[in-house]
Design a protein around this motif. Structure first.
Motif, short mmCIF file in Angstrom:
data_model
loop_
_atom_site.label_atom_id
_atom_site.label_comp_id
_atom_site.label_asym_id
_atom_site.label_seq_id
_atom_site.Cartn_x
_atom_site.Cartn_y
_atom_site.Cartn_z
N PHE A 28 3.24 21.56 5.51
CA PHE A 28 4.52 20.28 5.38
C PHE A 28 5.56 20.89 3.91
O PHE A 28 6.78 20.39 4.46
N TYR A 53 8.21 16.31 9.21
CA TYR A 53 6.95 14.84 9.94
C TYR A 53 5.94 16.17 10.74
O TYR A 53 4.46 15.39 10.28
N LEU A 54 5.98 16.79 11.51
CA LEU A 54 5.07 17.55 11.75
C LEU A 54 4.04 17.89 10.86
O LEU A 54 2.92 18.07 10.55
N TRP A 98 3.89 17.47 8.08
CA TRP A 98 3.28 15.71 7.50
C TRP A 98 1.77 15.31 8.32
O TRP A 98 0.77 14.87 7.29
N ARG A 99 2.15 14.60 9.06
CA ARG A 99 1.22 14.27 10.15
C ARG A 99 -0.79 15.59 10.08
O ARG A 99 -0.55 14.30 10.47
N ARG A 151 -2.16 14.63 7.15
CA ARG A 151 -2.70 13.50 6.94
C ARG A 151 -3.50 13.10 8.08
O ARG A 151 -4.72 12.53 7.71
N ASN A 152 -3.39 13.83 9.13
CA ASN A 152 -4.50 12.82 9.85
C ASN A 152 -5.82 14.58 9.91
O ASN A 152 -6.60 14.63 10.57
N SER A 210 -2.85 17.00 15.84
CA SER A 210 -1.47 17.37 14.99
C SER A 210 -1.44 19.52 15.06
O SER A 210 -0.20 18.96 14.97
N HIS A 263 0.31 19.96 18.01
CA HIS A 263 1.24 19.36 18.14
C HIS A 263 3.06 20.34 17.25
O HIS A 263 3.74 21.26 17.77
#
Length: 281
Positions: free
Chosen positions: A208, A244-245, A247-248, A251-252, A257, A260
């Motif tokens: 990230f 954003y990907l 960060w996701r 987060r997840n 994720s 992706h």
């Protein structure tokens, strides 16, 4: 032929050639020379192929331990080490000679990419995650080689393209490493940052943060006058989505994720270079 394709990591090598040729087309100040593009592509292909062959010579015993590399010709014994070294030597000599037809800088950077990838990055993979930063240098040099071939010197544009590809490699590689963590550990590679038990989270966080750096870096082409507002907006938006990907994934912390992020990383560099090229037309 199949073993030769595996030895040189054909798809990876073609990706490197693509970056170099695109950088040449973006940076070339005058008419485009088809012969120059062919020489650059051949030289870049052979140098990259030589580096990949040497990488497999040095890692053949470890390749046997990972599922994704166990079928490589040296790991299985289908190809002799002496043959692979001979191929690497021939390809490196011809490839660097081809790059030298442009100017000394292209030959120097080609040699630097080969040596740093095979003899610095490769052994460091078993020592420390710093190997990823070291490997990002030869991984980003193709764009600098392409720009130097077009302009004849180290330009701000060449360094900008190098910078974009340099920072891109961290979320790109670490998304792959996140997915292949068990395989890498099985072979003794220490590529994921962070303490034991938290490597996935630390790797996601690093992905990230490096993707985040690409957002301000995206404005550099416009500051040099090689990108307008439309192309800059496209690059910035893609960088924001890339971050954003990342960060996701942090987060997840899940496989979906990571997939992706990895798949978008394959699209990011061709998209950015394509947008910059269109802006030059």
């Amino acid at each position: 032929m199949e073993d030769f394709k595996l030895l040189v990591k054909l798809r990876l090598t073609l990706t490197v050639v693509f970056s170099s040729v695109m950088a040449y087309l973006i940076a070339v100040p005058g008419p485009i020379s088809g012969l120059s593009i062919v020489i650059l592509a051949v030289g870049g292909f052979l140098v990259t192929a030589a580096a990949n062959a040497l990488n497999q010579v040095l890692e053949k015993d470890f390749d046997r331990l990972m599922k994704r590399t166990a079928n490589r010709p040296l790991a299985t014994g289908r190809m002799k080490v002496a043959d692979a070294v001979l191929w690497a030597g021939l390809m490196s000599m011809v490839g660097i000679s081809a790059l030298a037809l442009f100017n000394p800088w292209t030959a120097f950077f080609g040699t630097l990419a080969l040596v740093s990838y095979a003899f610095l990055y490769t052994p460091l993979k078993r020592i420390s995650p710093i190997a990823v930063a070291v490997g990002a240098i030869p991984g980003a040099l193709p764009t600098l080689i392409g720009a130097a071939a077009a302009e004849g010197y180290i330009s701000a544009l060449g360094l900008t393209l190098f910078t974009i590809q340099f920072f891109w490699q961290f979320p790109h590689f670490w998304s792959i490493a996140w997915l292949g963590k068990e395989d890498y550990e099985q072979a003794g590679y220490k590529l994921l940052p962070g303490p034991e038990g938290q490597k996935e989270r630390y790797t996601a966080l690093q992905s990230f943060l490096y993707a985040l750096v690409l957002i301000p870096v995206s404005f550099l082409p416009m500051s040099l006058g090689v990108a307008g507002w439309i192309s800059t907006t496209c690059i910035v938006v893609s960088s924001i989505f890339f971050a954003y990907l990342g960060w996701r994934l942090y987060r997840n912390n899940d496989r979906k994720s990571a997939l992706h992020l990895m798949f978008f990383s394959f699209v990011y560099i061709p998209f950015v270079l394509g947008v910059l090229l269109v802006d030059q037309l």
